[in-house]
Write a protein that holds these residues in place. Structure first.
Motif, mmCIF file in Angstrom:
data_model
loop_
_atom_site.group_PDB
_atom_site.id
_atom_site.type_symbol
_atom_site.label_atom_id
_atom_site.label_comp_id
_atom_site.label_asym_id
_atom_site.label_seq_id
_atom_site.Cartn_x
_atom_site.Cartn_y
_atom_site.Cartn_z
ATOM 1 N N VAL A 28 0.836 -1.198 0.000
ATOM 2 C CA VAL A 28 0.000 0.000 0.000
ATOM 3 C C VAL A 28 0.874 1.253 0.000
ATOM 4 C CG1 VAL A 28 -1.718 1.315 1.287
ATOM 5 C CG2 VAL A 28 -1.891 -1.170 1.167
ATOM 6 N N GLY A 29 0.671 2.093 -0.980
ATOM 7 C CA GLY A 29 1.455 3.320 -1.083
ATOM 8 C C GLY A 29 2.813 3.133 -1.733
ATOM 9 N N LEU A 30 3.145 1.905 -2.096
ATOM 10 C CA LEU A 30 4.429 1.626 -2.753
ATOM 11 C C LEU A 30 4.156 0.852 -4.047
ATOM 12 C CD1 LEU A 30 6.536 0.467 0.337
ATOM 13 C CD2 LEU A 30 6.651 2.684 -0.795
ATOM 14 N N PRO A 31 3.753 1.542 -5.112
ATOM 15 C CA PRO A 31 3.369 0.852 -6.351
ATOM 16 C C PRO A 31 4.492 0.039 -6.974
ATOM 17 C CG PRO A 31 3.594 3.220 -6.692
ATOM 18 C CD PRO A 31 3.640 3.005 -5.220
ATOM 19 N N GLU A 32 5.739 0.370 -6.644
ATOM 20 C CA GLU A 32 6.858 -0.367 -7.225
ATOM 21 C C GLU A 32 7.155 -1.661 -6.471
ATOM 22 O OE1 GLU A 32 8.534 2.262 -4.032
ATOM 23 O OE2 GLU A 32 6.996 2.394 -5.597
ATOM 24 N N TYR A 33 6.504 -1.863 -5.340
ATOM 25 C CA TYR A 33 6.750 -3.055 -4.523
ATOM 26 C C TYR A 33 5.998 -4.243 -5.105
ATOM 27 C CZ TYR A 33 7.129 -6.012 -0.364
ATOM 28 O OH TYR A 33 7.393 -7.046 0.501
ATOM 29 N N SER A 34 6.683 -5.372 -5.293
ATOM 30 C CA SER A 34 6.098 -6.566 -5.898
ATOM 31 C C SER A 34 6.186 -7.747 -4.953
ATOM 32 C CB SER A 34 6.817 -6.896 -7.210
ATOM 33 O OG SER A 34 6.409 -8.159 -7.702
ATOM 34 N N HIS A 35 5.044 -8.331 -4.643
ATOM 35 C CA HIS A 35 5.032 -9.536 -3.808
ATOM 36 C C HIS A 35 5.658 -10.711 -4.543
ATOM 37 C CE1 HIS A 35 2.620 -7.942 -0.512
ATOM 38 N NE2 HIS A 35 1.854 -7.343 -1.406
ATOM 39 N N ARG A 36 5.629 -10.696 -5.839
ATOM 40 C CA ARG A 36 6.168 -11.793 -6.629
ATOM 41 C C ARG A 36 7.687 -11.743 -6.713
ATOM 42 N NH1 ARG A 36 7.449 -12.316 -12.074
ATOM 43 N NH2 ARG A 36 6.630 -10.252 -12.513
ATOM 44 N N LEU A 37 8.253 -10.536 -6.771
ATOM 45 C CA LEU A 37 9.676 -10.384 -7.040
ATOM 46 C C LEU A 37 10.518 -10.034 -5.819
ATOM 47 C CD1 LEU A 37 9.478 -8.370 -10.392
ATOM 48 C CD2 LEU A 37 9.844 -10.825 -10.114
ATOM 49 N N HIS A 38 9.962 -9.256 -4.896
ATOM 50 C CA HIS A 38 10.776 -8.708 -3.815
ATOM 51 C C HIS A 38 10.767 -9.601 -2.578
ATOM 52 C CE1 HIS A 38 10.078 -4.535 -5.757
ATOM 53 N NE2 HIS A 38 11.217 -5.065 -6.165
ATOM 54 N N PRO A 39 11.934 -9.822 -1.972
ATOM 55 C CA PRO A 39 11.990 -10.586 -0.712
ATOM 56 C C PRO A 39 11.118 -9.953 0.362
ATOM 57 C CG PRO A 39 14.191 -10.235 -1.606
ATOM 58 C CD PRO A 39 13.262 -9.386 -2.424
ATOM 59 N N VAL A 40 10.625 -10.772 1.262
ATOM 60 C CA VAL A 40 9.732 -10.295 2.317
ATOM 61 C C VAL A 40 10.371 -9.167 3.115
ATOM 62 C CG1 VAL A 40 8.563 -10.934 4.457
ATOM 63 C CG2 VAL A 40 8.556 -12.503 2.496
ATOM 64 N N ALA A 41 11.627 -9.333 3.500
ATOM 65 C CA ALA A 41 12.282 -8.377 4.397
ATOM 66 C C ALA A 41 12.563 -7.037 3.741
ATOM 67 C CB ALA A 41 13.586 -8.966 4.917
ATOM 68 N N LEU A 42 12.469 -6.953 2.418
ATOM 69 C CA LEU A 42 12.773 -5.686 1.746
ATOM 70 C C LEU A 42 11.782 -4.597 2.132
ATOM 71 C CD1 LEU A 42 14.734 -4.408 -0.268
ATOM 72 C CD2 LEU A 42 13.132 -5.027 -2.100
ATOM 73 N N ARG A 43 10.547 -4.981 2.436
ATOM 74 C CA ARG A 43 9.546 -3.978 2.846
ATOM 75 C C ARG A 43 9.923 -3.336 4.168
ATOM 76 N NH1 ARG A 43 7.309 -0.438 4.262
ATOM 77 N NH2 ARG A 43 5.132 0.239 4.039
ATOM 78 N N GLY A 44 10.674 -4.030 4.990
ATOM 79 C CA GLY A 44 11.085 -3.476 6.277
ATOM 80 C C GLY A 44 12.494 -2.936 6.287
ATOM 81 N N ALA A 45 13.077 -2.754 5.102
ATOM 82 C CA ALA A 45 14.459 -2.283 5.023
ATOM 83 C C ALA A 45 14.580 -0.832 5.478
ATOM 84 C CB ALA A 45 14.977 -2.409 3.593
ATOM 85 N N THR A 46 15.769 -0.479 5.924
ATOM 86 C CA THR A 46 16.046 0.878 6.379
ATOM 87 C C THR A 46 15.743 1.878 5.265
ATOM 88 O OG1 THR A 46 17.810 0.041 7.797
ATOM 89 C CG2 THR A 46 17.821 2.403 7.310
ATOM 90 N N GLY A 47 14.998 2.933 5.623
ATOM 91 C CA GLY A 47 14.675 3.977 4.659
ATOM 92 C C GLY A 47 13.346 3.824 3.974
ATOM 93 N N VAL A 48 12.718 2.651 4.054
ATOM 94 C CA VAL A 48 11.407 2.435 3.451
ATOM 95 C C VAL A 48 10.345 3.017 4.389
ATOM 96 C CG1 VAL A 48 9.750 0.703 2.662
ATOM 97 C CG2 VAL A 48 12.200 0.358 2.290
ATOM 98 N N PRO A 49 9.350 3.738 3.851
ATOM 99 C CA PRO A 49 8.316 4.336 4.719
ATOM 100 C C PRO A 49 7.627 3.298 5.602
ATOM 101 C CG PRO A 49 8.157 5.211 2.487
ATOM 102 C CD PRO A 49 9.173 4.106 2.436
ATOM 103 N N ASP A 50 7.481 3.616 6.879
ATOM 104 C CA ASP A 50 6.810 2.764 7.861
ATOM 105 C C ASP A 50 7.438 1.373 7.975
ATOM 106 O OD1 ASP A 50 4.857 4.749 8.458
ATOM 107 O OD2 ASP A 50 3.749 4.179 6.659
ATOM 108 N N ALA A 51 8.744 1.306 7.727
ATOM 109 C CA ALA A 51 9.435 0.012 7.801
ATOM 110 C C ALA A 51 9.327 -0.589 9.199
ATOM 111 C CB ALA A 51 10.897 0.179 7.399
ATOM 112 N N TRP A 52 9.433 0.245 10.229
ATOM 113 C CA TRP A 52 9.403 -0.271 11.597
ATOM 114 C C TRP A 52 8.062 -0.939 11.899
ATOM 115 C CZ3 TRP A 52 5.824 1.076 15.258
ATOM 116 C CH2 TRP A 52 5.030 2.214 14.975
ATOM 117 N N LEU A 53 6.974 -0.346 11.373
ATOM 118 C CA LEU A 53 5.652 -0.908 11.614
ATOM 119 C C LEU A 53 5.515 -2.272 10.946
ATOM 120 C CD1 LEU A 53 2.862 -0.444 12.835
ATOM 121 C CD2 LEU A 53 2.200 0.718 10.720
#
Length: 205
Positions: A24-49
């Protein structure tokens, strides 16, 4: 609902919700291509949540579920006790991944390396733990077969998946298998104490 089952269900729901809402809010983020932990990487919006909801809380809840199962099976065989300890360690390593987020600028050093260690510990502890429970818990052929299947498939999808393939989809499938095993184990192992070898009930004395 028994406590271990409830804890496992809440953990699964938390992680699944976090994964569903990850893009949500990250149109470039792909569940098919991106590793799970990439959504929580440093610098990504709301990564801590995301890290708290997807890794930290589910991991701690499952470790608690394992502790509850250990109390129910306190008279169990040594294989059951060691197996539960290992799957609890797997759950704690899963939680640790959220406390050690990836650093996209330094994927081979620092926090990223520690995150990779926690990821490796997650499955390395889990596989022998499930195998020990399959052999020692005495919960029937179905439970043993499920343990064996997850022990084989989880590292296949979560670790051996090619990085340039559908790694995101395969990692999510590995997580789904892991959580489903916890739900099955919580249901199968809770409520009935395993008898120690050579023990007998008062009625049989």
């Amino acid at each position: 609902m028994k406590k271990p089952v409830l804890l496992a269900a809440v953990a699964f729901a938390l992680c699944a919700t976090a994964l569903v809402l990850a893009g949500v809010g990250l149109p470039e983020y792909s569940h098919r291509l991106h590793p799970v932990a990439l959504r929580g990487a440093t610098g990504v919006p709301d990564a801590w949540l995301f890290n708290v909801a997807a890794f930290v809380l589910p991991g701690l809840l499952l470790a608690w579920a394992g502790q509850s199962l250990g109390a129910a099976l306190r008279e169990g065989r040594w294989g059951v006790r060691i197996g539960l300890t290992l799957v609890q360690l797997s759950a704690l390593a899963f939680a640790l991944q959220g406390a050690l987020p990836l650093d996209p600028e330094h994927l081979d050093t620092g926090a990223s390396r520690l995150h990779a260690v926690a990821w490796a510990l997650w499955w390395i502890a889990f596989v022998p733990g499930t195998l020990l429970l399959a052999l020692s818990a005495k919960r029937g052929l179905g439970f043993a077969a499920a343990c064996l299947a997850v022990a084989v498939l989880l590292p296949l999808f979560g670790v051996l998946a090619p990085v340039d393939g559908w790694v995101g989809f395969e990692q999510r499938l590995a997580l789904a298998l892991w959580f489903c095993w916890w739900l099955l184990a919580a249901r199968s192992l809770s409520g009935t104490s395993a008898s120690a070898p050579g023990s007998s009930s008062p009625a049989g004395r």
